[in-house]
Motif scaffolding. Structure first.
Motif, PDB file in Angstrom:
ATOM      1  N   PHE A 137       0.777  -1.460   0.182  1.00 22.69           N
ATOM      2  CA  PHE A 137      -0.059   0.070   0.041  1.00 22.69           C
ATOM      3  C   PHE A 137       1.186   1.468   0.218  1.00 22.69           C
ATOM      4  O   PHE A 137       0.783   2.736  -0.926  1.00 22.69           O
ATOM      5  CB  PHE A 137      -1.194   0.059   1.622  1.00 22.69           C
ATOM      6  N   THR A 138       2.009   1.198   0.469  1.00 20.91           N
ATOM      7  CA  THR A 138       3.069   2.265   0.686  1.00 20.91           C
ATOM      8  C   THR A 138       3.453   2.822  -0.449  1.00 20.91           C
ATOM      9  O   THR A 138       3.769   4.209  -0.878  1.00 20.91           O
ATOM     10  CB  THR A 138       4.015   1.639   1.482  1.00 20.91           C
ATOM     11  N   ALA A 139       3.178   1.388  -1.264  1.00 23.51           N
ATOM     12  CA  ALA A 139       3.794   1.736  -2.659  1.00 23.51           C
ATOM     13  C   ALA A 139       2.913   2.191  -3.749  1.00 23.51           C
ATOM     14  O   ALA A 139       3.494   3.136  -4.640  1.00 23.51           O
ATOM     15  CB  ALA A 139       4.687   0.667  -3.248  1.00 23.51           C
ATOM     16  N   ILE A 154       3.623  -1.152  14.498  1.00 24.33           N
ATOM     17  CA  ILE A 154       3.452  -0.612  16.093  1.00 24.33           C
ATOM     18  C   ILE A 154       3.882   0.634  16.699  1.00 24.33           C
ATOM     19  O   ILE A 154       4.592   0.932  17.184  1.00 24.33           O
ATOM     20  CB  ILE A 154       4.374  -2.151  16.468  1.00 24.33           C
ATOM     21  N   THR A 178       1.558   4.530   5.212  1.00 17.16           N
ATOM     22  CA  THR A 178       0.439   4.335   5.043  1.00 17.16           C
ATOM     23  C   THR A 178       0.000   3.198   6.274  1.00 17.16           C
ATOM     24  O   THR A 178       1.267   2.886   7.225  1.00 17.16           O
ATOM     25  CB  THR A 178       0.098   2.997   4.234  1.00 17.16           C
ATOM     26  N   LEU A 197       3.394   1.875   8.968  1.00 16.28           N
ATOM     27  CA  LEU A 197       3.524   2.221  10.371  1.00 16.28           C
ATOM     28  C   LEU A 197       3.587   0.427  10.558  1.00 16.28           C
ATOM     29  O   LEU A 197       2.669  -0.074  10.485  1.00 16.28           O
ATOM     30  CB  LEU A 197       2.075   2.560  10.596  1.00 16.28           C
ATOM     31  N   GLY A 221      -3.112   0.095   9.208  1.00 14.75           N
ATOM     32  CA  GLY A 221      -4.284  -0.261   8.610  1.00 14.75           C
ATOM     33  C   GLY A 221      -4.947  -0.116   9.944  1.00 14.75           C
ATOM     34  O   GLY A 221      -6.214   0.532   9.245  1.00 14.75           O
TER      35      GLY A 221
END
Ligand SMILES: Cc1cc2nc3c(=O)[nH]c(=O)nc-3n(C[C@H](O)[C@H](O)[C@H](O)COP(=O)(O)O)c2cc1C
Length: 241
Positions: free
Chosen positions: A22-24, A95, A142, A93, A144
């Motif tokens: 998702f970051t990509a 923890i 990004t 992200l 969750g």
């Protein structure tokens, strides 16, 4: 063909899911925006690089200044950082903070800095370093959970990191509820358009407040999101129970 005014925009993406993550997806929009303005862009997937842990020996300061004793991929990445006009640290992200791959890479930054400390009256200390003085630092992440608050510790870390390098964090591009990014139609499509715009602006006068507001607008009701996700997770658990 590179001209003298062409900006070099360098991104480090630390997701182990690399270009499928998702970051990509968010980073790709940002880089496409920068490229559309004629910038040279490069994305490095840190998970594909050999990055050893910092040993804390300080050889890179007091024995072989600027040179780390590890022989791995990091020195070549530092060369790129010295040339960069914009650096994007893109991390999922984990923890409540950056993931370990990003942290391992950042711990190795000491050879780019001098040991000398500069105390500032706001209480923050910095090190003189060899990177460009007007370097723009951008954080991209990004996560969750829904809501931007989840990124608070990461943003604080990125702000302080930029300050220790004698600069400041130019912008943070943050996308919570990341599973929605893969949905078709994507509920965050408008926000992603603003990310493209941020990529264009970062190589010009800088990312405007209007653009930050644009990509930071919520794209889901957090209660509805959590209910829907939990229902889905229950179906996955029922399959193995
Ligand atoms: C080990 C681990 C820890 C995570 N910790 C958090 C967290 O603290 N808060 C959160 O909102 N999401 C958390 N997540 C979810 C990821 O941040 C999210 O799925 C992210 O979009 C993944 O990006 P990627 O697909 O680029 O790897 C975690 C995921 C993993 C695998």
């Amino acid at each position: 063909m590179k001209n003298a005014d062409q900006k070099y925009v360098l991104a480090f993406n630390s997701s182990p899911r690399k270009e499928k993550g998702f970051t990509a997806m968010v980073l790709e929009r940002f880089m496409a925006g920068a490229a559309s303005e004629g910038a040279e862009t490069e994305t490095i997937y840190l998970a594909s690089k050999k990055i050893a842990d910092c040993l804390g020996c300080t050889w890179c300061w007091f024995k072989t200044p600027g040179v780390c004793r590890h022989k791995d991929d990091v020195p070549a990445l530092h060369e790129k950082m010295l040339r960069a006009d914009v650096i994007i640290h893109a991390t999922p992200l984990y923890i409540c903070n950056m993931n370990a791959i990003m942290k391992r890479f950042l711990d190795r930054i000491m050879p780019l800095a001098e040991p000398y400390q500069e105390y500032h009256d706001d209480g923050v200390c910095s090190h003189p370093h060899d990177q460009k003085p007007d370097l723009r630092h951008v954080l991209l992440s990004t996560c969750g959970f829904p809501g931007l608050r989840n990124f608070d510790p990461l943003v604080l870390a990125a702000e302080r990191m930029a300050e220790v390098g004698g600069g400041h964090l130019h912008a943070a591009v943050l996308f919570p509820s990341s599973v929605l990014l893969a949905r078709d139609p994507c509920p965050a499509a408008e926000q992603l358009e603003y990310v493209f715009r941020a990529g264009r602006e970062v190589v010009g006068d800088g990312i405007s407040e209007e653009t930050v507001q644009g990509y930071s607008r919520p794209y889901v009701d957090p209660h509805a999101y959590v209910d829907e996700l939990n229902a889905f997770f229950r179906t996955l658990r029922e399959k193995i129970d």
